[in-house]
Design an enzyme around this catalytic site. Sequence first.
Site, PDB file in Angstrom:
ATOM      1  N   SER A   1      -3.082  -8.528  -6.090  1.00  0.00           N
ATOM      2  CA  SER A   1      -2.534  -6.652  -4.792  1.00  0.00           C
ATOM      3  C   SER A   1      -3.747  -5.885  -5.267  1.00  0.00           C
ATOM      4  O   SER A   1      -4.085  -5.284  -3.598  1.00  0.00           O
ATOM      5  CB  SER A   1      -1.482  -6.388  -5.745  1.00  0.00           C
ATOM      6  OG  SER A   1      -1.614  -6.179  -6.821  1.00  0.00           O
TER       7      SER A   1
ATOM      8  N   SER B   1       0.987  -1.444   0.099  1.00  0.00           N
ATOM      9  CA  SER B   1       0.123  -0.125  -0.148  1.00  0.00           C
ATOM     10  C   SER B   1       0.385   1.191   0.225  1.00  0.00           C
ATOM     11  O   SER B   1       0.604   2.599  -1.007  1.00  0.00           O
ATOM     12  CB  SER B   1      -1.313   0.212   1.239  1.00  0.00           C
ATOM     13  OG  SER B   1      -1.906  -0.715   1.722  1.00  0.00           O
TER      14      SER B   1
ATOM     15  N   ASN C   1      -5.846  -7.970  -2.461  1.00  0.00           N
ATOM     16  CA  ASN C   1      -5.987  -7.598  -1.243  1.00  0.00           C
ATOM     17  C   ASN C   1      -4.748  -7.194  -0.210  1.00  0.00           C
ATOM     18  O   ASN C   1      -4.446  -6.949   0.901  1.00  0.00           O
ATOM     19  CB  ASN C   1      -5.023 -10.076  -1.407  1.00  0.00           C
ATOM     20  CG  ASN C   1      -6.326 -10.658  -1.218  1.00  0.00           C
ATOM     21  OD1 ASN C   1      -7.454 -11.107  -0.962  1.00  0.00           O
ATOM     22  ND2 ASN C   1      -5.931 -11.597  -2.533  1.00  0.00           N
ATOM     23  N   TYR C   2      -3.816  -6.127  -0.889  1.00  0.00           N
ATOM     24  CA  TYR C   2      -2.805  -5.787  -0.138  1.00  0.00           C
ATOM     25  C   TYR C   2      -2.975  -4.254  -0.610  1.00  0.00           C
ATOM     26  O   TYR C   2      -2.107  -3.646   0.141  1.00  0.00           O
ATOM     27  CB  TYR C   2      -0.959  -5.764  -1.250  1.00  0.00           C
ATOM     28  CG  TYR C   2      -1.106  -7.371  -0.657  1.00  0.00           C
ATOM     29  CD1 TYR C   2      -0.909  -7.756   0.423  1.00  0.00           C
ATOM     30  CD2 TYR C   2      -1.283  -8.448  -1.510  1.00  0.00           C
ATOM     31  CE1 TYR C   2      -0.353  -8.173   0.574  1.00  0.00           C
ATOM     32  CE2 TYR C   2      -0.922 -10.027  -0.968  1.00  0.00           C
ATOM     33  CZ  TYR C   2      -0.409  -9.850   0.064  1.00  0.00           C
ATOM     34  OH  TYR C   2      -0.099 -11.178   0.338  1.00  0.00           O
ATOM     35  N   ASN C   3      -3.836  -3.605  -1.900  1.00  0.00           N
ATOM     36  CA  ASN C   3      -3.873  -2.353  -2.008  1.00  0.00           C
ATOM     37  C   ASN C   3      -4.662  -1.759  -1.427  1.00  0.00           C
ATOM     38  O   ASN C   3      -5.816  -2.150  -1.151  1.00  0.00           O
ATOM     39  CB  ASN C   3      -3.957  -1.768  -3.110  1.00  0.00           C
ATOM     40  CG  ASN C   3      -2.797  -2.552  -4.385  1.00  0.00           C
ATOM     41  OD1 ASN C   3      -1.738  -2.530  -3.666  1.00  0.00           O
ATOM     42  ND2 ASN C   3      -3.179  -3.061  -5.886  1.00  0.00           N
TER      43      ASN C   3
END
Length: 749
Positions: free
Chosen positions: A704, A550, A707-709
């Site tokens: 991403s 992020s 799940n990640y950003n």
Amino acid sequence: MAFVNESDSSDWEDVPLVALKRKAPDVKQPPRKRSAEVAPVSKATAKGERVSSARARTSAVPVSSKRKRIASSGSSSSPASSSSPSSAESKSENSAPPSSGSDCDAKDSSQSDVGSDSESESAAGAAVNGRKKQKTRHGATPARVHKERHRARHVHRFGDEDDHYDADNGSQEIKWQSLVHKGVCFPPPYEPHRKPLLYKGERCMLEPEAEEIATFYATKIGTTHVQNEKFNENFFDDFRACLVSIKSQYASRIKKFVLCDFSIIRAHLDSIRAKQKEKTPAERKAEREADADRLREYTVAQVDGRMEKVGNFRVEPPGLFLGRGDHPLTGKVKKRIMPEDITINVGRTDPVPPCPVPGHRWGQIVHNQTATWLASWKDSITGGMKYVFLGASSTFKGQSDQAKYEKARTLEKHVGAIRKAYTKGMRSSELCLKQLSVASYLIDKLALRMGNEKGEDEADTVGCCSLRVEHLRFLKENRIELDFLGKDSIRYLNVVVVDPLVYETLESFCSGKKPGDSVFDAIHSTKLNKHFQKFMPGLSAKVFRTYNASRTLDNLLHMSTPEAMTTDAMVEFYNKANKEVAILCNHQKSQSVSFNDQLERLVERKADLVKQLKQLERRETLDGDHVIVVAHEHVKPLFTPEMNMKEREEEKERVSKLDKQRVEKKVAIKLIESTVERTKQRIEKIDLQIRMKSDLKNVALGTSKLNYNDPRITVAWCKKHSLPIEKVFSSSLLQKFSWAMSTSEDFRF
DNA sequence: GGGAAGACTTGGAAAAATCTTT
DNA sequence: AAAGATTTTTCCAAGTCTTCCC
């Protein structure tokens, strides 16, 4: 939670390796970094290719001993080494680093949290009537209490309404009071097709149970699975076992896999598929709708009166287990799940869903309010649990998603201290602390996964803590090559320049060891997470991945968004930032089979347009306002008023067979200009498509994004630059991130 | 302390749906 | 309107991490 913009750790802000990756020019192979300092990647493995561990494992060291956890013996717990100052720190808001405190001392870690669990003494009593205020940690609670809790969770109890839990706590809190749903949906029972297996060319009309298994195999013909020896072997073992157990007439005859021929069964499957394909779109639509009607009741659940979407309400159908990489169990038969295998989780006073299979009943009914699953069963292959959860757009998932990103943002406050601590820790004389420190460095800088221990029945893949000597190469000028199979047997190949101290320390961990030995032999995942938690409550290795992902997206989007871009250019810009995150996390996809064709076609299309453009521009002015344009057009049909419909059709038909005709047309300049403009735009668009396509040919952006950003970064950026959010989020993503949609344009991660 | 179980997130591929081009 | 490409959704395997239990 409050915004966490300021950081108290400016001296460590530069996040070296993230920045380093960003500078990578064209990435051709698995994540590669800065060109100047990065050695050319020598081993050519197509990115995205899932690799069998045999290939990545360079040495011929026996695997057996590798998998076993190496007891953190001897060196790790140097006697009474550290008088831990940790517990105090873990509470403090702006945590100073817990100085030299190490987890290597058992007492140390178990004590460290006692202080923070001030209410834990009430846990025992609370548990009995289902009231758990907070999760107790690190085994501070006696076994007796655990038993009580366990019972309280699993047994029907009188309803006690006064449960109240800290939202902050993890899995032990009560998550709901009422949970109503329809249970799970089963695949239809097997219908024998009575198509024979050929064995040595002889037709074997298998009994239904065996036929079903043979059919599982037939569906896989044409995939890469059937080229895998292990797959065939496992399948055949189970197939044989079935023949024996049902006392098949073929049990003694069918002995060798290579003599089996599934082609008749396969042909049957193909014909079914062909028939399905023949159906008209309307028929297919009707079928789909009928199906949806039948399933509708399963798609929603009521949680404390709220309607929520259910995720995977279908029980997994039987079939062959498709393990990834070199999975020892790949090809084994996954058994059919029956209602008796299913545990249903509903509210105490809520109706138990009726079992949809006549003559059967649910295995178990529980009222586990600390869990969010609706149904569960045990997987016949791995022995692990499978769950039915609510969908991604549900309140449960949304809240935990939000909590995840808030935790990652909180790390921003602590990361400076953590980096200082691990740098210092590498100089420690204590091996355990040294290893914790270097592992922390790798997890922080390279976004590696933790790397838990794995069993014999799983593919041999690794993460940080399970790295072996054979996975590292020490190159010149503080460069280290990491080459290993990570999650899903995706290869991680990366050459990085590391801090000289890291280089030296890591090398010392490897020296004198065999290729198959563990690099971090004095630590393991639990220890490392406990270590992290001294710096920040709830901190674990995966938080670093979220944080760095992020952080990267936020930086890239905000630091350099050019002004006044077209919508397409904005999307491209966003995707580029997204791509950097994907590279950081090593999210790969396999290149589609038709990639080259597709690219070629785009290039051709572009060439056509360029030619057209040239023709348009090569024009001569006829008068002041018009030009003559040369074009190639289909000949227009010649209709006369007296022609009837049939004759008109014939004329159309005749004309359609003619070649295109060269025509000269007098056209207004204004019109031409707009055509030129349009053609230019189309060329630009194709250019962009070509760029993106080659750029992302083996980078997967989806993971991403999902799940990640932190979605708030994207929402804020879109608002700021007036890009409709739909351009970057699909409708399901919009639903999943509904909690983030009102974020203001000023939001920074 | 440590292995196992349990619960939940993360991950790529396949399937399905939708959009574009011919 | 069919074919092909692209995007989205679904599927389920494979991780992480905490708790249980000896």
